[in-house]
Design an enzyme around this catalytic site. Structure first.
Site, PDB file in Angstrom:
ATOM      1  N   ALA A   1      -0.744  14.657  -2.837  1.00 37.03           N
ATOM      2  CA  ALA A   1      -1.394  14.334  -1.566  1.00 37.03           C
ATOM      3  C   ALA A   1      -0.731  15.050  -0.392  1.00 37.03           C
ATOM      4  O   ALA A   1      -1.379  15.354   0.600  1.00 37.03           O
ATOM      5  CB  ALA A   1      -1.394  12.825  -1.342  1.00 37.03           C
TER       6      ALA A   1
ATOM      7  N   ASN B   1       0.403   3.059   3.559  1.00 37.95           N
ATOM      8  CA  ASN B   1       1.297   2.929   2.414  1.00 37.95           C
ATOM      9  C   ASN B   1       2.425   1.930   2.624  1.00 37.95           C
ATOM     10  O   ASN B   1       3.026   1.461   1.676  1.00 37.95           O
ATOM     11  CB  ASN B   1       1.894   4.294   2.048  1.00 37.95           C
ATOM     12  CG  ASN B   1       2.481   5.014   3.239  1.00 37.95           C
ATOM     13  OD1 ASN B   1       1.799   5.254   4.235  1.00 37.95           O
ATOM     14  ND2 ASN B   1       3.747   5.341   3.153  1.00 37.95           N
TER      15      ASN B   1
ATOM     16  N   GLN C   1      -3.300   5.886  -1.066  1.00 38.89           N
ATOM     17  CA  GLN C   1      -3.077   4.473  -1.410  1.00 38.89           C
ATOM     18  C   GLN C   1      -4.392   3.716  -1.582  1.00 38.89           C
ATOM     19  O   GLN C   1      -4.374   2.519  -1.855  1.00 38.89           O
ATOM     20  CB  GLN C   1      -2.259   3.777  -0.313  1.00 38.89           C
ATOM     21  CG  GLN C   1      -0.848   4.283  -0.147  1.00 38.89           C
ATOM     22  CD  GLN C   1       0.077   3.887  -1.281  1.00 38.89           C
ATOM     23  OE1 GLN C   1      -0.210   2.967  -2.058  1.00 38.89           O
ATOM     24  NE2 GLN C   1       1.190   4.573  -1.405  1.00 38.89           N
TER      25      GLN C   1
ATOM     26  N   SER D   1      -3.663  11.462  -4.819  1.00 39.27           N
ATOM     27  CA  SER D   1      -2.421  11.769  -5.521  1.00 39.27           C
ATOM     28  C   SER D   1      -2.457  11.076  -6.881  1.00 39.27           C
ATOM     29  O   SER D   1      -2.837   9.912  -6.970  1.00 39.27           O
ATOM     30  CB  SER D   1      -1.232  11.245  -4.714  1.00 39.27           C
ATOM     31  OG  SER D   1      -0.044  11.393  -5.446  1.00 39.27           O
ATOM     32  N   ALA D   2      -2.034  11.787  -7.939  1.00 38.04           N
ATOM     33  CA  ALA D   2      -2.111  11.196  -9.285  1.00 38.04           C
ATOM     34  C   ALA D   2      -1.055  10.115  -9.523  1.00 38.04           C
ATOM     35  O   ALA D   2      -1.318   9.103 -10.162  1.00 38.04           O
ATOM     36  CB  ALA D   2      -1.982  12.293 -10.341  1.00 38.04           C
ATOM     37  N   HIS D   3       0.154  10.332  -8.973  1.00 36.70           N
ATOM     38  CA  HIS D   3       1.245   9.434  -9.398  1.00 36.70           C
ATOM     39  C   HIS D   3       1.188   8.052  -8.759  1.00 36.70           C
ATOM     40  O   HIS D   3       1.934   7.151  -9.154  1.00 36.70           O
ATOM     41  CB  HIS D   3       2.617  10.094  -9.195  1.00 36.70           C
ATOM     42  CG  HIS D   3       3.070  10.213  -7.775  1.00 36.70           C
ATOM     43  ND1 HIS D   3       3.966   9.342  -7.218  1.00 36.70           N
ATOM     44  CD2 HIS D   3       2.773  11.100  -6.809  1.00 36.70           C
ATOM     45  CE1 HIS D   3       4.210   9.703  -5.965  1.00 36.70           C
ATOM     46  NE2 HIS D   3       3.490  10.775  -5.694  1.00 36.70           N
TER      47      HIS D   3
ATOM     48  N   CYS E   1       9.681   7.239   1.671  1.00 39.54           N
ATOM     49  CA  CYS E   1      10.108   8.496   2.281  1.00 39.54           C
ATOM     50  C   CYS E   1      11.048   8.243   3.441  1.00 39.54           C
ATOM     51  O   CYS E   1      12.060   8.902   3.579  1.00 39.54           O
ATOM     52  CB  CYS E   1       8.913   9.293   2.770  1.00 39.54           C
ATOM     53  SG  CYS E   1       7.755   9.592   1.459  1.00 39.54           S
TER      54      CYS E   1
HETATM   55  C1  LIG Z   1       2.416   8.989  -1.566  1.00 36.49           C
HETATM   56  C2  LIG Z   1       1.591   9.307  -0.391  1.00 36.49           C
HETATM   57  C3  LIG Z   1       1.435  10.620   0.041  1.00 36.49           C
HETATM   58  C4  LIG Z   1       2.137  11.782  -0.624  1.00 36.49           C
HETATM   59  O1  LIG Z   1       1.642  11.987  -1.916  1.00 36.49           O
HETATM   60  P1  LIG Z   1       2.402  12.954  -2.939  1.00 36.49           P
HETATM   61  O2  LIG Z   1       1.418  13.138  -4.040  1.00 36.49           O
HETATM   62  O3  LIG Z   1       3.621  12.251  -3.358  1.00 36.49           O
HETATM   63  O4  LIG Z   1       2.680  14.235  -2.213  1.00 36.49           O
HETATM   64  C5  LIG Z   1       0.633  10.837   1.132  1.00 36.49           C
HETATM   65  N1  LIG Z   1       0.025   9.831   1.767  1.00 36.49           N
HETATM   66  C6  LIG Z   1       0.151   8.553   1.384  1.00 36.49           C
HETATM   67  C7  LIG Z   1      -0.553   7.476   2.124  1.00 36.49           C
HETATM   68  C8  LIG Z   1       0.956   8.248   0.296  1.00 36.49           C
HETATM   69  O5  LIG Z   1       1.105   6.980  -0.073  1.00 36.49           O
END
Ligand SMILES: *Cc1c(COP(=O)(O)O)cnc(C)c1O
Length: 526
Positions: free
Chosen positions: A71, A155, A183, A203-205, A330
């Site tokens: 993401a 998030n 999210q 985002s996949a994870h 973060c």
């Molecule tokens: C985790 C997250 C991101 C970043 O995603 P990554 O795939 O880890 O780079 C961006 N925006 C939100 C709201 C997130 O929770």
């Protein structure tokens, strides 16, 4: 270990892992999806199927999905790419972006970067629940507004923005809308057919897929146009070059398919855990819920609470075997209190004393009960060390999650000599150092018998090192004379407790408290 940090990342699902394996094995399907031969076609077919699965989760067409590394990259590509496609900064025309103060760092930092190139950015302040309303966004538009970038679900606090309304109203105004849905996907129903967003990041994870892969939805009708940020072989319709990581892409596809399939059950499970945890923790005096108010739309998978009167680092250390986040993952790498909680109007102290609990498929009701018991006990314990005359000590488990030096950890766990002497006890001299705003206060009470210290107590609000300094000083003072105490300094405290450089201020606080008591003792004698 109880893991309640699924909003930071979720473990890969077993079925996702199985789906990825054939593309990772040395003797597996290793072809380049861009190659025109048998192995290439096989990889290409897998990528196409995954594209369909990701598109399916949000109601998109497969051709509207652009693979990225996550993401963060999707957000960068969407925001920079949209401005650059309009000729920014080369054409010298004004370019304005509307976003919010509570976006993910990767959106805020991208906007800051564009400001250095001459863009103008409006960072909207959310309301007390963390929402940025469509009205607030519409009011911020100017004739130069190129793009609105707003997250669907926050998030840190789980606030849900009204993207449905906003998208319709921006469509009428002809302004492009980018939505960070990292999210939101799998947690809220998303249908880009009904909600006219132009760009949407995934985002996949966060969804039980692998780390290091994500996607950007780029609408085809009407077509959202972007300049590439990664130049090369023209992959992904020219928007994102680079050989596709077939295994990652397949993993993200499988994760999205699973999220679609399990959607109703997942949401029911998470919201029930969230509500159970809140019903237990709301019994803690003074606790504050950050984000959506009761009855408002809220992300099902997270709960963010503040515990005033408790220092955040001590609380997290005392929770030992429970993995939770303080604010966003973060921003907790830095000691700064969460900018999201500050934007809601929480002061630094309260923001620092906050925990984000986030739930996953593996979280059980028993986990939630255990977490509730532990949080209730440890908040009470740390508040007692700060103010109670005779604190009752509940055990902290011995996991020492942040790796404090052994003596600091022992003193923090056991807090010997914590408390105060009963009012009116003969010969007691006490004083304190520090301020709540600096997140450390140490109060030291020495009971003199002639010039000797017969007994000593401390009270502390602060990090584990501050608490250990208090316990050490009180223990060490007993039996000594005032002259001996006057010779003790911060350097000796640091050595005795193995206090690292970056915590030297905790030892200084101890020295200050001791000096303050001795000064008062001298004044009383004179
Ligand atoms: C985790 C997250 C991101 C970043 O995603 P990554 O795939 O880890 O780079 C961006 N925006 C939100 C709201 C997130 O929770």
């Amino acid at each position: 270990m109880i893991y309640l940090d699924y909003a930071a990342t979720a473990p890969i699902d077993e079925t996702v892992f199985e789906a990825m394996l054939p593309y990772l094995k040395p003797d597996g399907l290793h072809g380049n999806p861009a190659s025109t031969h048998g192995p290439g076609f096989k990889a290409r077919a897998a990528v196409d199927a995954a594209r369909q699965q990701v598109a399916g989760l949000i109601g998109a067409e497969a051709g509207e999905i652009i693979w990225t590394s996550g993401a963060t990259e999707s957000n960068n590509l969407a925001i920079k790419g949209a401005l650059e496609f309009r000729g920014f900064p080369k054409n010298g025309k004004p370019a304005h972006i509307v976003t919010s103060k509570t976006e993910h760092k990767c959106v805020l930092d991208t906007c800051r970067h564009l400001e250095t190139l001459g863009a103008r950015v409006s960072y909207l302040k959310p309301d007390g629940q963390g929402r940025v309303t469509p009205d607030a966004v519409l009011a911020a538009l100017t004739p130069d507004t190129v793009l609105v970038s707003l997250m669907w679900v926050n998030n840190e606090i789980g606030t849900v923005n009204d993207i449905e309304q906003l998208a319709l109203r921006l469509r009428e105004r002809g302004v492009m809308l980018h939505v960070d849905a990292a999210q939101a996907a799998g947690k809220l129903a998303i249908d880009v057919k009904a909600v006219p967003v132009d760009l949407l990041s995934l985002s996949a994870h966060k969804l039980y897929g692998p780390k290091g892969v994500g996607a950007l939805f780029v609408r085809r009708k009407p077509r959202a146009r972007l300049s590439p940020q990664m130049h090369g072989g023209g992959h992904e319709q020219g928007m994102r070059s680079g050989t596709l990581a077939t295994h990652q892409v397949v993993g993200m596809g499988a994760a999205c398919a699973l999220a679609s399939e399990r959607f109703a059950a997942d949401v029911a499970h998470w919201s029930s855990l969230r509500d159970t945890l809140w019903s237990r923790l709301r019994t803690i005096p003074g606790v504050l819920r950050n984000g959506p108010a009761e009855g408002e739309r809220a992300a099902p998978h997270l709960l963010n609470l503040s515990f005033p009167g408790v220092e955040g680092e001590s609380l997290r250390a005392a929770l030992g075997g429970i993995a939770v986040s303080s604010g966003s993952a973060c921003s907790s790498a830095t000691a700064e209190p969460s900018y999201v909680l500050r934007a809601l109007g929480r002061d630094d102290e309260t923001a620092n004393a906050s925990l984000r609990f986030s739930f996953g498929r593996g979280t059980t009701r028993a986990d939630i009960e255990q977490v509730a018991d532990t949080v209730i006990a440890q908040v009470a314990r740390l508040r007692a060390v700060a103010v109670a005359p005779e604190p009752v000590m509940t055990e902290i488990d011995d996991s020492n999650p942040f790796g404090y030096a052994p003596e600091i950890w022992r003193l923090f766990r056991q807090t010997p000599n914590a408390g105060a002497f009963p009012d009116g006890t003969d010969g007691v001299v006490s004083a304190e150092a520090g301020t709540p705003a600096a997140r450390s206060v140490l109060r030291l009470a020495l009971k003199f018998n002639g010039d000797r210290i017969a007994d000593a107590r401390f009270q502390a609000y602060g990090c584990p090192t501050t608490i250990a300094v208090g316990a050490r000083l009180a223990g060490w003072a007993k039996g000594r004379s005032s002259a001996e105490l006057a010779r003790l300094n911060a350097a000796e405290l640091r050595e005795a407790l193995e206090i690292p450089e970056d915590r030297a201020h905790c030892a200084l606080l101890g020295e200050d408290a001791l000096r303050a008591v001795l000064t008062r003792y001298q004044e009383q004698r004179a």
